[in-house]
Write a protein that holds these residues in place. Sequence first.
Motif, PDB file in Angstrom:
ATOM      1  N   VAL A  52       0.796  -1.205   0.110  1.00  0.00           N
ATOM      2  CA  VAL A  52       0.024   0.075  -0.080  1.00  0.00           C
ATOM      3  C   VAL A  52       0.863   1.359  -0.045  1.00  0.00           C
ATOM      4  CG1 VAL A  52      -1.795  -0.972   1.111  1.00  0.00           C
ATOM      5  CG2 VAL A  52      -0.128  -0.059   2.629  1.00  0.00           C
ATOM      6  N   SER A  53       0.340   2.458  -0.399  1.00  0.00           N
ATOM      7  CA  SER A  53       1.103   3.495  -0.557  1.00  0.00           C
ATOM      8  C   SER A  53       0.899   4.316   0.761  1.00  0.00           C
ATOM      9  CB  SER A  53       0.222   4.324  -1.643  1.00  0.00           C
ATOM     10  OG  SER A  53       0.997   5.770  -1.606  1.00  0.00           O
ATOM     11  N   ILE A  54       1.929   4.893   1.410  1.00  0.00           N
ATOM     12  CA  ILE A  54       2.193   5.607   2.504  1.00  0.00           C
ATOM     13  C   ILE A  54       2.858   6.890   2.391  1.00  0.00           C
ATOM     14  CG2 ILE A  54       4.176   4.170   3.223  1.00  0.00           C
ATOM     15  CD1 ILE A  54       3.070   4.592   6.311  1.00  0.00           C
ATOM     16  N   ASP A  55       2.600   7.860   2.798  1.00  0.00           N
ATOM     17  CA  ASP A  55       3.376   9.274   2.639  1.00  0.00           C
ATOM     18  C   ASP A  55       4.034   9.673   4.063  1.00  0.00           C
ATOM     19  OD1 ASP A  55       2.367   9.613   0.012  1.00  0.00           O
ATOM     20  OD2 ASP A  55       0.796  10.785   0.722  1.00  0.00           O
ATOM     21  N   LEU A  56       5.153   9.783   4.092  1.00  0.00           N
ATOM     22  CA  LEU A  56       6.081  10.155   5.276  1.00  0.00           C
ATOM     23  C   LEU A  56       6.585  11.453   5.130  1.00  0.00           C
ATOM     24  CD1 LEU A  56       8.045   6.689   5.575  1.00  0.00           C
ATOM     25  CD2 LEU A  56       6.076   7.358   6.608  1.00  0.00           C
ATOM     26  N   GLN A  57       6.770  12.215   6.370  1.00  0.00           N
ATOM     27  CA  GLN A  57       7.133  13.337   6.373  1.00  0.00           C
ATOM     28  C   GLN A  57       8.629  13.270   6.476  1.00  0.00           C
ATOM     29  OE1 GLN A  57       6.197  15.794   9.805  1.00  0.00           O
ATOM     30  NE2 GLN A  57       6.184  17.488   8.416  1.00  0.00           N
ATOM     31  N   SER A 115       6.079   9.625  -1.007  1.00  0.00           N
ATOM     32  CA  SER A 115       5.372   8.479  -1.098  1.00  0.00           C
ATOM     33  C   SER A 115       6.240   7.313  -1.202  1.00  0.00           C
ATOM     34  CB  SER A 115       4.621   8.517  -2.278  1.00  0.00           C
ATOM     35  OG  SER A 115       3.583   9.440  -2.072  1.00  0.00           O
ATOM     36  N   PHE A 116       5.839   6.250  -0.359  1.00  0.00           N
ATOM     37  CA  PHE A 116       6.687   4.893  -0.487  1.00  0.00           C
ATOM     38  C   PHE A 116       5.494   3.702  -0.640  1.00  0.00           C
ATOM     39  CE2 PHE A 116       9.402   7.855   1.612  1.00  0.00           C
ATOM     40  CZ  PHE A 116      10.407   7.581   0.977  1.00  0.00           C
ATOM     41  N   SER A 117       6.011   2.685  -1.210  1.00  0.00           N
ATOM     42  CA  SER A 117       5.241   1.408  -1.001  1.00  0.00           C
ATOM     43  C   SER A 117       5.486   0.487   0.027  1.00  0.00           C
ATOM     44  CB  SER A 117       5.445   0.709  -2.348  1.00  0.00           C
ATOM     45  OG  SER A 117       4.679  -0.460  -2.466  1.00  0.00           O
ATOM     46  N   PHE A 118       4.948   0.423   1.021  1.00  0.00           N
ATOM     47  CA  PHE A 118       5.064  -0.397   2.243  1.00  0.00           C
ATOM     48  C   PHE A 118       4.336  -1.922   2.110  1.00  0.00           C
ATOM     49  CE2 PHE A 118       6.735   2.196   5.840  1.00  0.00           C
ATOM     50  CZ  PHE A 118       7.437   2.737   4.915  1.00  0.00           C
ATOM     51  N   LEU A 119       4.893  -2.955   2.677  1.00  0.00           N
ATOM     52  CA  LEU A 119       4.414  -4.165   2.956  1.00  0.00           C
ATOM     53  C   LEU A 119       3.247  -4.018   3.821  1.00  0.00           C
ATOM     54  CD1 LEU A 119       4.113  -7.344   2.320  1.00  0.00           C
ATOM     55  CD2 LEU A 119       5.940  -7.583   3.911  1.00  0.00           C
ATOM     56  N   PHE A 120       2.013  -4.729   3.439  1.00  0.00           N
ATOM     57  CA  PHE A 120       0.859  -4.539   4.661  1.00  0.00           C
ATOM     58  C   PHE A 120       0.949  -6.065   5.383  1.00  0.00           C
ATOM     59  CE2 PHE A 120      -3.650  -5.469   5.532  1.00  0.00           C
ATOM     60  CZ  PHE A 120      -3.976  -4.147   6.010  1.00  0.00           C
ATOM     61  N   ASP A 121       1.344  -5.975   6.272  1.00  0.00           N
ATOM     62  CA  ASP A 121       1.724  -7.288   7.176  1.00  0.00           C
ATOM     63  C   ASP A 121       1.106  -7.276   8.616  1.00  0.00           C
ATOM     64  OD1 ASP A 121       2.905  -9.550   8.164  1.00  0.00           O
ATOM     65  OD2 ASP A 121       4.978  -8.751   7.823  1.00  0.00           O
ATOM     66  N   THR A 174      10.707  -8.024  -3.675  1.00  0.00           N
ATOM     67  CA  THR A 174       9.370  -8.766  -4.182  1.00  0.00           C
ATOM     68  C   THR A 174       9.979  -9.723  -5.230  1.00  0.00           C
ATOM     69  OG1 THR A 174       9.601  -7.053  -6.022  1.00  0.00           O
ATOM     70  CG2 THR A 174       8.548  -6.327  -4.225  1.00  0.00           C
ATOM     71  N   GLU A 175       9.290 -10.268  -5.949  1.00  0.00           N
ATOM     72  CA  GLU A 175       9.272 -11.401  -6.921  1.00  0.00           C
ATOM     73  C   GLU A 175      10.530 -10.681  -7.901  1.00  0.00           C
ATOM     74  OE1 GLU A 175       5.278 -10.616  -9.390  1.00  0.00           O
ATOM     75  OE2 GLU A 175       5.627 -10.784  -7.362  1.00  0.00           O
ATOM     76  N   ASN A 176      10.457  -9.171  -8.137  1.00  0.00           N
ATOM     77  CA  ASN A 176      11.253  -8.416  -9.160  1.00  0.00           C
ATOM     78  C   ASN A 176      12.798  -8.437  -8.618  1.00  0.00           C
ATOM     79  OD1 ASN A 176       9.237  -8.943 -11.072  1.00  0.00           O
ATOM     80  ND2 ASN A 176       8.184  -6.841 -10.370  1.00  0.00           N
ATOM     81  N   GLU A 177      13.016  -8.741  -7.376  1.00  0.00           N
ATOM     82  CA  GLU A 177      13.966  -8.637  -6.723  1.00  0.00           C
ATOM     83  C   GLU A 177      14.075  -6.978  -6.142  1.00  0.00           C
ATOM     84  OE1 GLU A 177      16.130 -10.981  -5.448  1.00  0.00           O
ATOM     85  OE2 GLU A 177      14.546 -12.249  -6.348  1.00  0.00           O
ATOM     86  N   ASP A 178      12.950  -6.399  -6.270  1.00  0.00           N
ATOM     87  CA  ASP A 178      13.008  -4.916  -5.741  1.00  0.00           C
ATOM     88  C   ASP A 178      13.017  -4.909  -4.176  1.00  0.00           C
ATOM     89  OD1 ASP A 178      12.626  -3.945  -8.220  1.00  0.00           O
ATOM     90  OD2 ASP A 178      10.837  -4.006  -8.246  1.00  0.00           O
ATOM     91  N   GLU A 179      13.750  -3.860  -3.456  1.00  0.00           N
ATOM     92  CA  GLU A 179      13.521  -4.046  -1.936  1.00  0.00           C
ATOM     93  C   GLU A 179      12.283  -3.238  -1.582  1.00  0.00           C
ATOM     94  OE1 GLU A 179      17.002  -1.902  -0.102  1.00  0.00           O
ATOM     95  OE2 GLU A 179      18.278  -2.714  -1.710  1.00  0.00           O
ATOM     96  N   ILE A 180      11.905  -3.721  -0.358  1.00  0.00           N
ATOM     97  CA  ILE A 180      10.734  -3.304   0.267  1.00  0.00           C
ATOM     98  C   ILE A 180      10.825  -2.197   0.995  1.00  0.00           C
ATOM     99  CG2 ILE A 180       9.170  -3.617   2.014  1.00  0.00           C
ATOM    100  CD1 ILE A 180       9.264  -6.651   1.122  1.00  0.00           C
ATOM    101  N   ASP A 181      10.359  -0.925   0.614  1.00  0.00           N
ATOM    102  CA  ASP A 181      10.675   0.407   1.447  1.00  0.00           C
ATOM    103  C   ASP A 181      10.217   0.211   2.882  1.00  0.00           C
ATOM    104  OD1 ASP A 181      11.158   1.885  -1.034  1.00  0.00           O
ATOM    105  OD2 ASP A 181       9.066   2.201  -1.334  1.00  0.00           O
ATOM    106  N   GLY A 182       9.247  -0.496   3.254  1.00  0.00           N
ATOM    107  CA  GLY A 182       9.019  -0.636   4.822  1.00  0.00           C
ATOM    108  C   GLY A 182       7.833  -1.545   4.772  1.00  0.00           C
TER     109      GLY A 182
END
Length: 135
Positions: free
Chosen positions: A16-21, A29-35, A103-111
């Motif tokens: 999901v998208s999350i905006d951090l100050q 904006s970043f893409s975070f794993l919803f866990d 991810t399956e594309n070997e992209d790192e997870i932002d958070g």
Amino acid sequence: MKMKQSYKKLWKMIFVSIDLQNTSGGFQSFSFLFDTGAGKSELSHKTATALGYSSKDGIRKATITTPAGKIEGYLLKIGSLKVFKKNISDFTFGVFDISNLTTENEDEIDGIIGMDIISQFKFIIDGPKQNIKCL
């Protein structure tokens, strides 16, 4: 406040998208794993650095234990974040080297958005439509 947010599904995981100050007061904006299995929300070192933070800004050192072993990091207070159209002020994230989570594309997870954020919402996940509906 009812709202829907679509999500990206990568490798059977929900992002999901999350905006951090950032340190300048703006938002990024970043893409975070919803866990739902994570008790605490976390930032990667890369995300903390992109926001202008370093370990010198940390509140204190922290350690998490994973199946792969212990990971050292620190706790960091962010002035504000926006997720599911809700503003949350003065939120503390753990900052850890989570570069091994990709991810399956070997992209790192932002958070990772953990239960410390998720528990503030009542929601329904609609897998076929790939959206999360906050009630």
